[in-house]
Design an enzyme around this catalytic site. Structure first.
Site, mmCIF file in Angstrom:
data_model
loop_
_atom_site.group_PDB
_atom_site.id
_atom_site.type_symbol
_atom_site.label_atom_id
_atom_site.label_comp_id
_atom_site.label_asym_id
_atom_site.label_seq_id
_atom_site.Cartn_x
_atom_site.Cartn_y
_atom_site.Cartn_z
ATOM 1 N N LYS A 75 45.242 25.410 40.181
ATOM 2 C CA LYS A 75 44.957 26.894 39.246
ATOM 3 C C LYS A 75 45.692 26.448 37.754
ATOM 4 O O LYS A 75 46.136 25.624 37.503
ATOM 5 C CB LYS A 75 45.533 27.741 40.128
ATOM 6 N N HIS A 93 38.690 27.121 33.919
ATOM 7 C CA HIS A 93 37.690 28.247 33.704
ATOM 8 C C HIS A 93 37.493 28.750 32.128
ATOM 9 O O HIS A 93 37.909 29.575 31.575
ATOM 10 C CB HIS A 93 38.397 29.701 34.394
ATOM 11 N N ARG A 128 28.307 19.234 41.988
ATOM 12 C CA ARG A 128 29.536 19.005 41.971
ATOM 13 C C ARG A 128 30.090 18.205 43.296
ATOM 14 O O ARG A 128 29.412 18.453 44.356
ATOM 15 C CB ARG A 128 30.251 20.380 42.149
ATOM 16 N N LEU A 306 40.599 32.914 46.488
ATOM 17 C CA LEU A 306 40.240 33.511 47.854
ATOM 18 C C LEU A 306 40.791 32.301 48.974
ATOM 19 O O LEU A 306 41.278 32.597 49.949
ATOM 20 C CB LEU A 306 38.725 33.905 47.912
#
Length: 351
Positions: A75, A93, A128, A306
């Site tokens: 992240k 992102h 991917r 999640l």
């Protein structure tokens, strides 16, 4: 020697890791140096990495890692504005118009580093090579059902936390649904043929929730889609991109509807292409849903990490998918890494 530096995750409620001790041992056998930072909350203990032959570094020490180290995390990094000088493997992102992503690219441009975005590690066909999608769908459906159950009790979804495994999650969720004293809700999954949608559908079926499965064929008309409003729960498993139709417009808030919960598993509220434009910010573990309308209620679940609800299973699955690519880190200018670098530099030109 190629040097992979596995950093600790600095985001709250993030216990996942993209490399297991078994995978680290294979990298070391290949001649790749592996350093793993201590972590106060990683789901896989540090002892396994030490036993595999990894070097162990202090938590969050990656900024002082050798300049040739490839820093690997999942992240986002802390948004402190500091220039990024290393090569980083992570979910950035940053390539779909996200505003926070533009700031990240500015940091790479300032520091001269490179982003190998995990979302853009693709094979020759554009598929991917590794994804958490299944577990995102699975966990997202679970939290959305928790939100529905809370509504039936006159409340709003309480904070969520990690589970030791899927069986524990299913047991807890089943008890919450049973406690409502009503029939199971009806759910519609859009993107049902993909990894995310498959996970969401599997979770629903595991707890006895009937699922309507839609994919590209059912949404090709571009909308509107009144059928969505005829379900109790809508699970969006389509990632935002140019041309993505709007599934639930703001006008739906005041329309006659059965729909009371949207699980935006794709969770791209910061994108100009958000297909669920009834909200504009991700939700959190402490506040899993945002109530966007009352009487009748409409809650949006949009947690953006999640899979961390099931950190051990999701880490093991993802790391297993990614390992073959990590074993080619000694050829960063070719294959999946070369393609990811090209994608990064293409977007960096616009900064």
């Amino acid at each position: 020697m190629t040097h992979l530096w596995v950093r600790a995750e600095q985001r709250p409620n993030e216990e996942r890791v993209g490399l297991t001790p078994e995978g680290a041992a294979q990298l070391i056998a290949k001649g790749i140096r592996v350093t793993v930072e201590h972590s106060h909350n990683r789901a896989i203990p540090i002892d396994g990495y030490r036993d595999a032959g990894c070097e162990i570094a202090p938590e969050n020490s990656w900024p002082s890692a050798p300049s040739d180290a490839i820093v690997f995390g999942l992240k986002e990094l802390p948004e402190d504005g500091s220039p990024l000088t290393h090569r980083h493997i992570m979910f950035g992102h940053a390539f779909k118009g996200q505003h926070a992503g533009q700031r990240l690219l500015q940091r790479f441009k300032a520091g001269g580093g490179t982003l190998y975005d995990l979302e853009y590690l693709v094979d020759e066909t554009g598929r991917r090579v590794a994804a958490f999608g299944y577990w995102a769908g699975y966990a997202g459906a679970a939290v959305s059902l928790m939100a529905w159950a809370a509504q039936k009790g006159g409340g709003i979804c309480p904070p969520v936390d990690t589970y030791p495994g899927r069986d524990a999650l299913l047991t807890a969720l089943g008890a919450q649904l049973d406690a409502t004293g009503t029939d199971r809700p009806r759910a519609i999954v859009i993107g049902a043929l993909g990894r995310v949608g498959t996970g969401a559908s599997d979770l629903c079926e595991a707890v006895g929730v009937a699922v309507t499965r839609w994919d590209m064929a059912e949404t090709a008309s571009g909308g509107p889609f009144p059928e969505i409003l005829d379900h109790d729960i809508f699970l969006n498993c389509i990632f935002a991109r140019p041309g993505t139709p709007v599934f639930v417009p703001k006008s739906a808030l005041t329309q006659s509807r059965r729909l009371t919960v949207i699980g935006d598993v794709a969770c791209d509220p910061d994108s100009d292409y958000n297909p669920v434009p009834v909200y504009d910010a991700a939700t959190t573990w402490t506040a899993p849903v945002l109530r966007v309308h009352d009487a009748p209620p409409l809650d949006v679940m949009a947690i953006d990490n999640l899979p961390s609800l099931l950190p051990v299973e999701s880490s093991q699955d993802y790391a297993g998918q990614l390992l073959a690519s990590l074993l080619t880190l000694d050829t960063l200018d070719a294959g999946v890494w070369g393609r990811a670098s090209e994608t990064f530099h293409t977007h960096l030109k616009d900064i």
